[in-house]
Design a protein around this motif. Sequence first.
Motif, PDB file in Angstrom:
ATOM      1  N   PHE A 101      34.934  36.523  55.687  1.00  0.00           N
ATOM      2  CA  PHE A 101      35.441  36.517  54.314  1.00  0.00           C
ATOM      3  C   PHE A 101      36.874  36.021  54.375  1.00  0.00           C
ATOM      4  O   PHE A 101      37.694  36.583  55.118  1.00  0.00           O
ATOM      5  CB  PHE A 101      35.403  37.924  53.706  1.00  0.00           C
ATOM      6  CG  PHE A 101      34.025  38.403  53.377  1.00  0.00           C
ATOM      7  CD1 PHE A 101      33.497  38.217  52.108  1.00  0.00           C
ATOM      8  CD2 PHE A 101      33.254  39.036  54.341  1.00  0.00           C
ATOM      9  CE1 PHE A 101      32.208  38.659  51.809  1.00  0.00           C
ATOM     10  CE2 PHE A 101      31.964  39.474  54.046  1.00  0.00           C
ATOM     11  CZ  PHE A 101      31.454  39.284  52.785  1.00  0.00           C
ATOM     12  N   MET A 102      37.179  34.969  53.641  1.00  0.00           N
ATOM     13  CA  MET A 102      38.541  34.427  53.648  1.00  0.00           C
ATOM     14  C   MET A 102      38.868  33.854  52.283  1.00  0.00           C
ATOM     15  O   MET A 102      37.990  33.646  51.468  1.00  0.00           O
ATOM     16  CB  MET A 102      38.699  33.366  54.745  1.00  0.00           C
ATOM     17  CG  MET A 102      37.881  32.100  54.595  1.00  0.00           C
ATOM     18  SD  MET A 102      38.666  30.814  53.540  1.00  0.00           S
ATOM     19  CE  MET A 102      40.099  30.373  54.470  1.00  0.00           C
ATOM     20  N   GLY A 103      40.162  33.646  52.065  1.00  0.00           N
ATOM     21  CA  GLY A 103      40.607  33.032  50.816  1.00  0.00           C
ATOM     22  C   GLY A 103      41.410  31.788  51.128  1.00  0.00           C
ATOM     23  O   GLY A 103      42.357  31.850  51.912  1.00  0.00           O
ATOM     24  N   THR A 134      34.034  32.491  50.816  1.00  0.00           N
ATOM     25  CA  THR A 134      35.398  32.307  50.310  1.00  0.00           C
ATOM     26  C   THR A 134      35.537  33.119  49.028  1.00  0.00           C
ATOM     27  O   THR A 134      34.684  33.055  48.142  1.00  0.00           O
ATOM     28  CB  THR A 134      35.695  30.817  50.076  1.00  0.00           C
ATOM     29  OG1 THR A 134      34.680  30.244  49.235  1.00  0.00           O
ATOM     30  CG2 THR A 134      35.716  30.057  51.397  1.00  0.00           C
ATOM     31  N   VAL A 135      36.609  33.899  48.965  1.00  0.00           N
ATOM     32  CA  VAL A 135      36.781  34.857  47.870  1.00  0.00           C
ATOM     33  C   VAL A 135      37.974  34.502  46.996  1.00  0.00           C
ATOM     34  O   VAL A 135      38.861  33.742  47.397  1.00  0.00           O
ATOM     35  CB  VAL A 135      36.946  36.302  48.413  1.00  0.00           C
ATOM     36  CG1 VAL A 135      35.696  36.747  49.145  1.00  0.00           C
ATOM     37  CG2 VAL A 135      38.174  36.424  49.303  1.00  0.00           C
ATOM     38  N   SER A 136      37.992  35.102  45.805  1.00  0.00           N
ATOM     39  CA  SER A 136      39.136  34.960  44.892  1.00  0.00           C
ATOM     40  C   SER A 136      40.281  35.823  45.397  1.00  0.00           C
ATOM     41  O   SER A 136      40.129  36.589  46.354  1.00  0.00           O
ATOM     42  CB  SER A 136      38.729  35.414  43.490  1.00  0.00           C
ATOM     43  OG  SER A 136      38.578  36.830  43.483  1.00  0.00           O
ATOM     44  N   ASP A 137      41.416  35.756  44.725  1.00  0.00           N
ATOM     45  CA  ASP A 137      42.554  36.583  45.133  1.00  0.00           C
ATOM     46  C   ASP A 137      42.308  38.065  44.834  1.00  0.00           C
ATOM     47  O   ASP A 137      43.068  38.917  45.248  1.00  0.00           O
ATOM     48  CB  ASP A 137      43.873  36.093  44.528  1.00  0.00           C
ATOM     49  CG  ASP A 137      43.820  35.913  43.032  1.00  0.00           C
ATOM     50  OD1 ASP A 137      42.768  36.187  42.412  1.00  0.00           O
ATOM     51  OD2 ASP A 137      44.836  35.486  42.460  1.00  0.00           O
ATOM     52  N   GLU A 138      41.205  38.369  44.148  1.00  0.00           N
ATOM     53  CA  GLU A 138      40.802  39.770  43.952  1.00  0.00           C
ATOM     54  C   GLU A 138      39.745  40.177  44.984  1.00  0.00           C
ATOM     55  O   GLU A 138      39.137  41.235  44.874  1.00  0.00           O
ATOM     56  CB  GLU A 138      40.268  39.957  42.519  1.00  0.00           C
ATOM     57  CG  GLU A 138      41.361  39.790  41.478  1.00  0.00           C
ATOM     58  CD  GLU A 138      40.815  39.289  40.143  1.00  0.00           C
ATOM     59  OE1 GLU A 138      39.629  38.933  40.045  1.00  0.00           O
ATOM     60  OE2 GLU A 138      41.613  39.249  39.192  1.00  0.00           O
ATOM     61  N   LYS A 139      39.494  39.306  45.986  1.00  0.00           N
ATOM     62  CA  LYS A 139      38.512  39.524  47.073  1.00  0.00           C
ATOM     63  C   LYS A 139      37.085  39.624  46.532  1.00  0.00           C
ATOM     64  O   LYS A 139      36.273  40.416  47.006  1.00  0.00           O
ATOM     65  CB  LYS A 139      38.805  40.778  47.910  1.00  0.00           C
ATOM     66  CG  LYS A 139      40.246  41.129  48.202  1.00  0.00           C
ATOM     67  CD  LYS A 139      41.002  40.123  48.992  1.00  0.00           C
ATOM     68  CE  LYS A 139      42.404  40.609  49.340  1.00  0.00           C
ATOM     69  NZ  LYS A 139      43.288  40.953  48.253  1.00  0.00           N
ATOM     70  N   GLU A 146      30.519  40.058  48.476  1.00  0.00           N
ATOM     71  CA  GLU A 146      31.383  41.079  49.072  1.00  0.00           C
ATOM     72  C   GLU A 146      30.892  42.509  48.818  1.00  0.00           C
ATOM     73  O   GLU A 146      31.381  43.458  49.434  1.00  0.00           O
ATOM     74  CB  GLU A 146      32.807  40.923  48.531  1.00  0.00           C
ATOM     75  CG  GLU A 146      32.991  41.338  47.080  1.00  0.00           C
ATOM     76  CD  GLU A 146      32.414  40.389  46.025  1.00  0.00           C
ATOM     77  OE1 GLU A 146      32.442  40.759  44.841  1.00  0.00           O
ATOM     78  OE2 GLU A 146      31.923  39.284  46.363  1.00  0.00           O
ATOM     79  N   ASP A 147      29.916  42.655  47.925  1.00  0.00           N
ATOM     80  CA  ASP A 147      29.427  43.996  47.552  1.00  0.00           C
ATOM     81  C   ASP A 147      28.971  44.777  48.781  1.00  0.00           C
ATOM     82  O   ASP A 147      28.186  44.284  49.594  1.00  0.00           O
ATOM     83  CB  ASP A 147      28.282  43.898  46.541  1.00  0.00           C
ATOM     84  CG  ASP A 147      28.731  43.353  45.195  1.00  0.00           C
ATOM     85  OD1 ASP A 147      29.952  43.275  44.952  1.00  0.00           O
ATOM     86  OD2 ASP A 147      27.856  42.993  44.374  1.00  0.00           O
ATOM     87  N   THR A 152      38.856  44.559  52.014  1.00  0.00           N
ATOM     88  CA  THR A 152      40.144  44.960  51.430  1.00  0.00           C
ATOM     89  C   THR A 152      41.227  43.921  51.677  1.00  0.00           C
ATOM     90  O   THR A 152      42.162  43.801  50.891  1.00  0.00           O
ATOM     91  CB  THR A 152      40.614  46.298  52.029  1.00  0.00           C
ATOM     92  OG1 THR A 152      40.730  46.144  53.449  1.00  0.00           O
ATOM     93  CG2 THR A 152      39.638  47.421  51.710  1.00  0.00           C
ATOM     94  N   ASN A 153      41.129  43.200  52.780  1.00  0.00           N
ATOM     95  CA  ASN A 153      42.106  42.185  53.141  1.00  0.00           C
ATOM     96  C   ASN A 153      41.361  40.985  53.722  1.00  0.00           C
ATOM     97  O   ASN A 153      40.289  41.134  54.299  1.00  0.00           O
ATOM     98  CB  ASN A 153      43.083  42.709  54.194  1.00  0.00           C
ATOM     99  CG  ASN A 153      43.883  43.889  53.697  1.00  0.00           C
ATOM    100  OD1 ASN A 153      43.362  44.989  53.578  1.00  0.00           O
ATOM    101  ND2 ASN A 153      45.137  43.672  53.395  1.00  0.00           N
ATOM    102  N   VAL A 154      41.958  39.826  53.576  1.00  0.00           N
ATOM    103  CA  VAL A 154      41.364  38.628  54.170  1.00  0.00           C
ATOM    104  C   VAL A 154      42.394  37.916  55.045  1.00  0.00           C
ATOM    105  O   VAL A 154      43.588  38.032  54.781  1.00  0.00           O
ATOM    106  CB  VAL A 154      40.806  37.668  53.088  1.00  0.00           C
ATOM    107  CG1 VAL A 154      39.561  38.250  52.452  1.00  0.00           C
ATOM    108  CG2 VAL A 154      41.824  37.312  52.029  1.00  0.00           C
ATOM    109  N   PRO A 155      41.880  37.265  56.083  1.00  0.00           N
ATOM    110  CA  PRO A 155      40.473  37.118  56.416  1.00  0.00           C
ATOM    111  C   PRO A 155      39.911  38.398  57.032  1.00  0.00           C
ATOM    112  O   PRO A 155      40.643  39.191  57.612  1.00  0.00           O
ATOM    113  CB  PRO A 155      40.465  35.991  57.446  1.00  0.00           C
ATOM    114  CG  PRO A 155      41.796  36.124  58.143  1.00  0.00           C
ATOM    115  CD  PRO A 155      42.744  36.551  57.058  1.00  0.00           C
TER     116      PRO A 155
END
Length: 196
Positions: A101-103, A134-139, A146-147, A152-155
Motif C-alpha cells: 500500500f503506497m501513495g 495506491t491510496v489517497s492521502d486518507e489511505k 484497504e478494508d 495507518t501509514n504508507v508505504p
Amino acid sequence: MKKLIIILTATVLVACNSSKEKNKIDKNQSSEMATQNDKEKLNDTVAYEESIMLLGKANRKGFQMDAFKDWFSTGYESYPPDSETIEALKPLLKDVTITVFMGTWCEDSQRETPHFYNVIDVAGFDESKLTLITVSDEKTTPQGFEDGKNITNVPTFIFYKNDKELGRIVEYPIESLEKDMLAILSGKEYKHAYAE
C-alpha cells in the motif's frame, strides 16, 4: 397468391436469421463487455493538488507516467541492496506473496517504493505475486482494498505465506528493506516502526 406466400415466407426466414445473427452479436458484445468489466483496472489516476495521483490497483508501469517517473527512476537507480542479505532472502521469497500500500503523493512512499522494487528485482522475486495498491492521502481506495488491513501509514509492505500475514514494514524500515524483509521471512522477531 403462391408468389405472395413465397415472398412472405422468404421475408420471415430472412428476418429470423438476421434476428438470430443480431442476438448472436449482442451476446458476444455483452460477453466482451463483461470480460472487460471483470478485468481490474490498473494505474487509474485522479487529480491531486496541481498534479495527479495513482488510485486503486497499480503496477510498475504506472510509475512510468510523467508525474512519477523522475522520483521512481532516481530512487530505483540510487539504491544499492546488500548482496549478502539478498542471497539469504532469495529462497525465502519463493512461497511468499506481497501486498504494498503506497501513495504517489507521499514522500516516504516515493523513497521506499523504488528501493523495494530494486530489492525484489535483484532477489528475482516473481512480480506476479505482488499486489500494488495506491491510496489517497486518507489511505483509502474507491474499491476498499484497504478494508480490514489496518493501513495507518504508507508505504506498508505486507508479507504473506499461505494467505497468512507473516509481518509488515510500515512507512520505513528499521534497518533496511532487505534486512527487515529477511527478518520477517525467516521468522525472527520483528516490530515495524509503529508496532506497540
